[in-house]
Design a protein around this motif. Structure first.
Motif, PDB file in Angstrom:
ATOM      1  N   GLY A 160      -5.339   2.474 -16.213  1.00 36.22           N
ATOM      2  CA  GLY A 160      -4.535   3.848 -16.735  1.00 36.22           C
ATOM      3  C   GLY A 160      -3.791   3.856 -14.855  1.00 36.22           C
ATOM      4  O   GLY A 160      -3.706   2.715 -14.237  1.00 36.22           O
ATOM      5  N   ALA A 161      -4.373   4.799 -14.164  1.00 38.06           N
ATOM      6  CA  ALA A 161      -3.678   5.206 -12.974  1.00 38.06           C
ATOM      7  C   ALA A 161      -4.844   4.839 -12.011  1.00 38.06           C
ATOM      8  O   ALA A 161      -4.733   4.016 -11.052  1.00 38.06           O
ATOM      9  CB  ALA A 161      -3.633   6.568 -12.485  1.00 38.06           C
ATOM     10  N   ALA A 162      -6.453   4.011 -12.441  1.00 39.35           N
ATOM     11  CA  ALA A 162      -7.240   3.306 -11.875  1.00 39.35           C
ATOM     12  C   ALA A 162      -6.354   1.590 -11.649  1.00 39.35           C
ATOM     13  O   ALA A 162      -7.421   1.213 -11.118  1.00 39.35           O
ATOM     14  CB  ALA A 162      -8.373   3.589 -12.484  1.00 39.35           C
ATOM     15  N   MET A 163      -5.713   1.845 -12.442  1.00 38.99           N
ATOM     16  CA  MET A 163      -5.237   0.253 -12.217  1.00 38.99           C
ATOM     17  C   MET A 163      -5.003  -0.529 -11.272  1.00 38.99           C
ATOM     18  O   MET A 163      -5.228  -1.208 -10.882  1.00 38.99           O
ATOM     19  CB  MET A 163      -4.187  -0.291 -12.941  1.00 38.99           C
ATOM     20  CG  MET A 163      -3.941  -1.632 -12.722  1.00 38.99           C
ATOM     21  SD  MET A 163      -2.628  -2.190 -12.522  1.00 38.99           S
ATOM     22  CE  MET A 163      -1.135  -0.593 -12.828  1.00 38.99           C
ATOM     23  N   LYS A 164      -4.395   0.524 -10.225  1.00 44.59           N
ATOM     24  CA  LYS A 164      -3.998   0.358  -8.499  1.00 44.59           C
ATOM     25  C   LYS A 164      -5.010  -0.152  -8.008  1.00 44.59           C
ATOM     26  O   LYS A 164      -5.057  -1.193  -7.246  1.00 44.59           O
ATOM     27  CB  LYS A 164      -3.340   1.199  -8.303  1.00 44.59           C
ATOM     28  CG  LYS A 164      -3.976   2.060  -7.412  1.00 44.59           C
ATOM     29  CD  LYS A 164      -3.476   3.254  -6.582  1.00 44.59           C
ATOM     30  CE  LYS A 164      -4.501   4.500  -6.502  1.00 44.59           C
ATOM     31  NZ  LYS A 164      -4.854   4.318  -4.878  1.00 44.59           N
ATOM     32  N   ASP A 165      -6.224  -0.117  -8.170  1.00 44.83           N
ATOM     33  CA  ASP A 165      -7.631  -0.748  -7.309  1.00 44.83           C
ATOM     34  C   ASP A 165      -7.931  -2.036  -8.060  1.00 44.83           C
ATOM     35  O   ASP A 165      -9.203  -2.227  -7.131  1.00 44.83           O
ATOM     36  CB  ASP A 165      -8.468   0.646  -7.035  1.00 44.83           C
ATOM     37  CG  ASP A 165      -7.866   1.966  -6.481  1.00 44.83           C
ATOM     38  OD1 ASP A 165      -7.628   2.008  -5.668  1.00 44.83           O
ATOM     39  OD2 ASP A 165      -8.667   3.025  -7.569  1.00 44.83           O
ATOM     40  N   ARG A 166      -7.763  -2.978  -8.804  1.00 46.13           N
ATOM     41  CA  ARG A 166      -8.088  -3.794  -9.297  1.00 46.13           C
ATOM     42  C   ARG A 166      -7.106  -4.870  -9.558  1.00 46.13           C
ATOM     43  O   ARG A 166      -7.214  -6.101 -10.394  1.00 46.13           O
ATOM     44  CB  ARG A 166      -8.244  -3.217 -10.656  1.00 46.13           C
ATOM     45  CG  ARG A 166     -10.048  -2.283 -11.066  1.00 46.13           C
ATOM     46  CD  ARG A 166      -9.968  -1.695 -12.330  1.00 46.13           C
ATOM     47  NE  ARG A 166     -11.151  -1.461 -12.686  1.00 46.13           N
ATOM     48  CZ  ARG A 166     -12.286  -2.342 -12.618  1.00 46.13           C
ATOM     49  NH1 ARG A 166     -12.644  -3.251 -13.096  1.00 46.13           N
ATOM     50  NH2 ARG A 166     -13.601  -1.243 -12.844  1.00 46.13           N
ATOM     51  N   VAL A 167      -6.182  -4.299  -8.875  1.00 45.86           N
ATOM     52  CA  VAL A 167      -4.385  -5.546  -8.200  1.00 45.86           C
ATOM     53  C   VAL A 167      -4.432  -5.505  -7.441  1.00 45.86           C
ATOM     54  O   VAL A 167      -4.516  -4.574  -6.496  1.00 45.86           O
ATOM     55  CB  VAL A 167      -3.251  -5.008  -9.127  1.00 45.86           C
ATOM     56  CG1 VAL A 167      -2.226  -5.984  -9.218  1.00 45.86           C
ATOM     57  CG2 VAL A 167      -3.496  -5.098 -11.234  1.00 45.86           C
ATOM     58  N   VAL A 168      -4.894  -6.914  -6.389  1.00 46.89           N
ATOM     59  CA  VAL A 168      -4.306  -7.158  -5.236  1.00 46.89           C
ATOM     60  C   VAL A 168      -2.667  -8.153  -5.440  1.00 46.89           C
ATOM     61  O   VAL A 168      -2.850  -9.517  -6.448  1.00 46.89           O
ATOM     62  CB  VAL A 168      -5.946  -8.546  -4.364  1.00 46.89           C
ATOM     63  CG1 VAL A 168      -5.090  -8.568  -3.454  1.00 46.89           C
ATOM     64  CG2 VAL A 168      -6.546  -7.113  -5.222  1.00 46.89           C
ATOM     65  N   ALA A 169      -2.109  -7.906  -4.466  1.00 42.80           N
ATOM     66  CA  ALA A 169      -0.851  -8.539  -4.571  1.00 42.80           C
ATOM     67  C   ALA A 169      -0.687  -9.573  -2.928  1.00 42.80           C
ATOM     68  O   ALA A 169      -1.109  -8.799  -2.007  1.00 42.80           O
ATOM     69  CB  ALA A 169       0.348  -7.950  -4.862  1.00 42.80           C
TER      70      ALA A 169
END
Length: 433
Positions: free
Chosen positions: A160-169
Motif C-alpha cells: 500500500g502507501a508504505a510501498m514508497k519506503d521500499r522503492v528506490v529509483a
C-alpha cells in the motif's frame, strides 16, 4: 597501493609498440584531458572515483543500510550498464553458495523479457520482505520498464502507501518518466550522471547502491579505483599499462586478430566477463569496425571451446586474468587404493593445481598460435575489483579512440527497438524512411 595489476605480453616488443602507437596515444590523451575528443561530454567517469560527492556517497550507504534492515530480498531492475556492473561485482565478491551474512538476497530483473522468469521471481519473493531498486535514465526502456510496471503493481498491492519506503529509483536528475513517477510517489532517488554513460556507470550510484546492499565494501571498491586513477595518468605508453593493453589490441587487430577472448580460472568472475563484453562491444563495435569480445570460464570451457581455441581459425587472441591471492583453499586427500591415480597430487592444493592449469593452458595456446595477454591481479577483493574496473574503462576509451570511433555512443542499439515498436504497433511510433 598502486600497480595492483601486472600487464604482460610477448607478441610484440615494447619499442615496436611505442613506435606504432606512442604519438597517437599521447595525442588522444591530450584531447581527453582538454575535453576535445569526440564524445568528451561523456568522460565524467575518468575522475569519478576522486570526485564522487561525499554527501551522495553517505546517502548511498545509509539507503543500503535501510534496505538491508527492512528487506529479505532486494530486486534490482535494469538492463545493460544499469545492471551488469553491479551483478559483476556482486558475483565476484559474494560466496559461491548463499549470500553475505546478515544481508538480503539481491536478485535482478528487467534484463530479459521472459514471462517464466518474471512469474517465478514473483513466486520466489512472495512471503518475504521485499524492496526494489529501479535503474533507468529515461524510465521507458522496454525491458526494465515492463519489469518495473509488474513489480510496482506487486509492491502496491502488498504494501500500500508504505510501498514508497521500499522503492528506490536511480534515474535522470530532472526529466523522464521514471523521474516524474519517483517525484510523484516520494521514492528515494539517486541521479544517473549526465556525463557518464551506462557501461561506465558502475562506480556511480547505479552500481554502488546494489553492491552495498549485497554487503560489499564500496569504500574499498572506490579506493581501488582511486589508486588506478593515479596509476593511469601518464600519456607515455611505456609507463601506462592500460594504454599498452589498448595499443596491443589495435596492433593485433591490424594483424588480423579480430576476436578477443577474456579468460579466467575463477568461476565467480564469469559475470565480470559479461560486463567487460558490454564495455568493449558497445564502445568499439560501430562503423564496421571493432574487435569482437568473447569470453571463456576455464577450466570448464577447456572441455568445450578449448579445442577451437587450440586448433581453430587463427583470428583470436586471449586475455587471461589471474588472481594471485585466494581467500580459501582445499587440500587433495590421499587414498590407499589410488584408483583414480591422483595420489601424486596429495601434497598439493586445488588452487595450486588451478594455477598450474592456467600456466599450462597459456603455454599450449601460445604454442598453437594464439597471441596472449596476461593480467595478474593481486587479490580478488573489493579494492582490486575497483582497480581493474578502472583499468578496463581507461583501456577501452583509448582503444576505441585508436580505432577511430566514438567510445561513448551506441547507435546500433536502437535498430532492434524500432522493429519492436513497429511489430507491436506502438502508438505514435513513426519509422524514419
Amino acid at each position: 597501493m598502486v600497480n595492483a595489476i601486472t600487464f604482460n605480453q610477448t607478441h610484440i616488443a615494447q619499442e615496436e609498440l611505442e613506435k606504432q602507437f606512442g604519438e597517437k596515444v599521447q595525442h588522444i590523451h591530450k584531447q581527453m584531458i582538454e575535453g576535445t575528443s569526440v564524445g568528451a561530454e561523456f568522460l565524467g567517469w575518468k575522475q569519478l572515483p576522486n570526485e564522487i560527492d561525499q554527501e551522495e556517497l553517505n546517502q548511498v550507504l545509509a539507503t543500503a543500510e535501510k534496505l538491508r534492515k527492512s528487506a529479505d530480498v532486494v530486486v534490482v531492475i535494469g538492463v545493460g550498464g544499469s545492471y551488469l556492473g553491479a551483478k559483476a561485482v556482486q558475483d565476484a565478491l559474494s560466496p559461491y553458495f548463499g549470500k553475505h551474512e546478515d544481508n538480503p538476497e539481491v536478485i535482478f530483473a528487467g534484463q530479459n523479457l521472459s514471462g517464466t522468469y518474471m512469474k517465478q521471481l514473483l513466486q520466489h519473493i512472495d512471503g518475504k520482505e521485499v524492496a526494489v531498486i529501479v535503474i533507468s535514465k529515461s524510465g521507458t526502456t522496454t525491458e526494465p520498464a515492463i519489469a518495473f510496471r509488474i513489480l510496482l503493481e506487486y509492491m502496491e498491492n502488498r504494501y500500500g502507501a508504505a510501498m514508497k519506503d521500499r522503492v528506490v529509483a536511480i534515474t535522470d536528475k530532472s526529466k523522464g518518466a521514471l523521474r516524474e513517477l519517483a517525484n510523484r510517489s516520494g521514492f528515494t532517488t539517486f541521479v544517473v550522471p549526465d556525463d557518464v554513460g551506462g557501461r561506465f556507470s558502475v562506480l556511480t550510484p547505479v552500481g554502488l547502491l546494489p553492491i552495498a546492499v549485497a554487503g560489499i565494501d564500496i569504500l574499498q571498491l572506490l579506493e581501488g579505483a582511486k589508486d588506478a586513477v593515479k596509476e593511469y595518468t601518464s600519456s607515455e605508453l611505456s609507463t601506462n599499462s592500460a594504454y599498452q593493453y589498448a595499443a596491443l589490441r589495435n596492433h593485433l587487430l591490424n594483424e588480423g586478430y579480430n576476436i578477443e577472448i577474456l579468460a579466467s580460472f575463477t568461476p565467480n568472475f564469469a559475470t565480470f566477463h559479461e560486463w567487460w563484453k558490454q564495455l568493449f562491444g558497445e564502445s568499439e563495435g560501430k562503423d564496421g569496425k571493432g574487435i569482437y569480445p568473447a569470453s571463456v570460464a576455464y577450466p570448464t570451457d577447456l572441455h568445450s571451446l578449448g579445442q577451437y581455441v587450440q586448433d581453430g581459425r587463427r583470428e583470436i587472441f586471449e586475455t587471461f586474468v589471474q588472481f594471485k591471492e585466494t581467500t580459501a583453499n582445499c587440500a587433495i586427500p590421499t587414498t590407499e587404493d589410488n584408483l583414480d591415480g591422483l595420489n601424486y597430487l596429495s601434497d598439493k592444493t586445488m588452487n595450486e593445481i588451478n594455477d598450474v592449469t592456467l600456466q599450462a593452458t597459456m603455454q599450449a595456446h601460445q604454442d598453437g598460435g594464439v597471441p596472449l595477454i596476461h593480467l595478474t591481479v593481486g587479490k580478488k577483493d573489493a579494492y582490486h575489483i575497483g582497480y581493474i574496473i578502472y583499468f578496463f574503462e581507461m583501456a577501452c576509451a583509448m582503444s576505441a579512440y585508436l580505432l577511430g570511433v566514438n567510445p561513448f555512443d551506441q547507435p546500433g542499439v536502437e535498430e532492434y527497438k524500432k522493429n519492436i515498436f513497429r511489430m507491436l504497433e506502438k502508438p505514435g511510433f513513426v519509422e524514419e524512411k
